[in-house]
Write a protein that holds these residues in place. Sequence first.
Motif, short mmCIF file in Angstrom:
data_model
loop_
_atom_site.label_atom_id
_atom_site.label_comp_id
_atom_site.label_asym_id
_atom_site.label_seq_id
_atom_site.Cartn_x
_atom_site.Cartn_y
_atom_site.Cartn_z
N ASP A 9 0.89 -4.93 -12.74
CA ASP A 9 -0.10 -4.04 -12.97
C ASP A 9 0.31 -2.60 -12.23
N PRO A 10 0.56 -1.39 -13.02
CA PRO A 10 0.96 -0.23 -12.41
C PRO A 10 -0.42 0.19 -11.32
N ALA A 11 -1.55 -0.28 -11.65
CA ALA A 11 -2.77 0.39 -10.93
C ALA A 11 -2.84 -0.54 -9.51
N ASN A 12 -1.93 -1.62 -9.53
CA ASN A 12 -1.70 -2.47 -8.06
C ASN A 12 -0.66 -1.80 -7.24
N ILE A 48 -8.41 -11.65 5.79
CA ILE A 48 -7.02 -11.62 5.40
C ILE A 48 -6.54 -10.76 4.59
N ILE A 49 -5.38 -10.01 4.79
CA ILE A 49 -5.11 -8.70 4.02
C ILE A 49 -3.70 -9.39 3.42
N ILE A 50 -3.54 -9.26 2.17
CA ILE A 50 -2.46 -9.65 1.42
C ILE A 50 -1.83 -8.36 0.94
N ALA A 51 -0.45 -8.13 1.01
CA ALA A 51 0.50 -7.18 0.57
C ALA A 51 0.94 -7.66 -0.85
N GLY A 52 0.79 -6.92 -1.81
CA GLY A 52 1.22 -7.31 -3.17
C GLY A 52 2.95 -7.53 -3.30
N GLY A 53 3.28 -6.50 -2.66
CA GLY A 53 4.85 -6.72 -2.54
C GLY A 53 5.43 -6.16 -4.06
N LYS A 54 5.46 -6.62 -5.05
CA LYS A 54 5.90 -6.07 -6.37
C LYS A 54 4.27 -6.00 -7.08
N ASP A 78 1.00 5.73 -3.49
CA ASP A 78 1.03 5.80 -4.70
C ASP A 78 2.90 5.67 -4.98
N GLN A 79 3.56 5.83 -4.04
CA GLN A 79 4.81 5.99 -3.94
C GLN A 79 5.66 4.48 -3.69
N TRP A 80 5.08 3.70 -2.96
CA TRP A 80 5.64 2.37 -2.61
C TRP A 80 4.67 1.16 -2.60
N ASN A 81 5.30 -0.07 -2.64
CA ASN A 81 4.68 -1.10 -2.60
C ASN A 81 4.33 -1.42 -1.12
N VAL A 82 3.62 -2.34 -0.69
CA VAL A 82 3.54 -2.86 0.60
C VAL A 82 4.13 -3.95 0.66
N HIS A 83 5.27 -4.23 1.38
CA HIS A 83 6.41 -5.38 1.14
C HIS A 83 5.84 -6.57 1.99
N ALA A 84 5.35 -6.02 3.46
CA ALA A 84 5.09 -7.09 4.36
C ALA A 84 4.04 -6.48 5.16
N ILE A 85 3.31 -7.15 5.90
CA ILE A 85 2.08 -6.88 6.69
C ILE A 85 1.78 -7.77 7.77
#
Length: 571
Positions: free
Chosen positions: A130-133, A121-127, A155-162
């Motif tokens: 922790d800057p490292a995430n 299972i792959i989980i997208a953080g979204g927000k 490093d430029q954006w978060n993974v919002h959905a997957i």
Amino acid sequence: MWVQGIFCAAAVFFLCSPVECLADLKSSDAFRNTEWTLLTEYEIGNNTANLQSVCSTDTYIVCLINSSNEEMLPDKLVAFYKGGSDAQGNPVTPYSVALEVEEKDYEHGNGMAYNPGTHEIIIAGGKNLDPANKGCLFIVDADTLKFKRKVKISDQWNVHAIDYSVNDDTYLIQKGGAGGYDFIETDADFNTIREIDNMVEVGAGGTFQDLCVCGDDLVTLPYDGDKEYNGNIQIYSRKEQKLLGEYQMNISSDSEVVEAESISELSPGSFVLGCAIRNPRRIALYGATLPMAYNVHTSIDNGKITKSIEGADLGSDCEITYQPEENYEVKEITVDGENISVEENEAGYTFRSITQDHTIHVKCTEIPLFEISAEAKNGVVEQSQMIRRDKDVTVYFEPDEHYELDYVLVDGEPVSPDEEGNSVTLKNIQQAHHIQVFFSEIPAFMITAEVKNGEISDKVCRVYRDENCTVTFKGDKDYELYRVYVDGKELEQLPESESYTFEQVQTHHDIQVYYRWKYSNLFWFAAGGLLSLLVWYLLMVWKRRRRMRMAQVERNIWKDEMKEVRGEDEE
């Protein structure tokens, strides 16, 4: 409740099979007026926690509950049974809780995807707190729900959905943050394959929840911040790179807020919608069955094949036919990545009771050519030629003059020639062959001839078997044909012309021709007359002489008698 029962039965039907979200929606408005049926509810028991994402694995419906948006607290993963038994075969209630794991903070946990190939299972953080995430994905074991590793992809954006595309073995990702909400496609190792820009449509201040891949279609849940708003569903086409439609969801509930957080496909056409509900806070899972369209992608090397089919109905049959180019043959057939029997499917293949997208590739290769070489002794034969495998070939040959076929060898083995005797046929060619044709001289016979009182064409003639030989002859002046003897036997009837033909000679022969003087009959007639006259003359002479002898005898007798008389008188 009957609708709920039907949906539950349909969902349970697919539980024993791996998740295969391969089909497209039957139409872009498939979600219009969709009736969502409540499957189960789960109380969270934490007033700061909310459901954020849902995914469907082989055996579970897994929900991620974000414990807090403000603190780095462990989030909870809850697995619900999809079917009526657990991994050990024990009976369970469908959609009852199977497993709960509260181990790690997955940031906002805005999206989840399941990869049946890696069973992860792959989980997208979204927000990210922790800057490292930032731009990270969290990988979890699909059976234990235990954390395995973290992968950073930006490093430029978060993974919002997957979500994961079984068709392509790729991930579809929706970016989040200042960079907008465009989609990107990555390979199985999360390397970007392509970016799908300028396709997403969302209102001012809006955002997105999780997404779901259905073949070519992308199903997203836009959110505009209205806490009393169930939410909309958007349908995008990856191929056309545009929004196909947007439809409002109407989910019946007595609760204060029902927020659609995530959507996942349980099995082809069977969807689960994960909703966050307030007062009290809980998870509500809703189900719906939608008509799906399945695609059959066809391709062929060196031939013709039925065109790719789009929009085949669930459970329908799809017949695919193909034909190689001239001098080509079907060498390999691959259906959904697996080789199938060419012998059993040489002319076509039928997909029966379609429940997923399919691919078929037919590989045609050139039919091998084999050299058929030939040579002849005392004759001629067709030159070497190249023949396709499985074909028949007839090789013709001809003897030199006065020769005939003796025997034929194919690859050193004797064979019988064809019925006409001037060819040999090799059937179902599977390899190169060498033909040898041997001719032997036709036997010859001697025709000897002689003539008396005339001339003849040939006194000795050499003739080959089965040939004809005509002997001509001519008598000397004033001579005519009298008698002809063939092999010692006189012909009953003299030839009308001064010739005789030996037909289809099979042995030695001889002929004697006799002429006679054409006046011989007159000669013999005259001779006969003279002879008769001579005989008559001689007969006459003989008779005269006989009479004379008789007369002499009679005179002698008279004299004797007279002497006796005179003697008696003297006495």
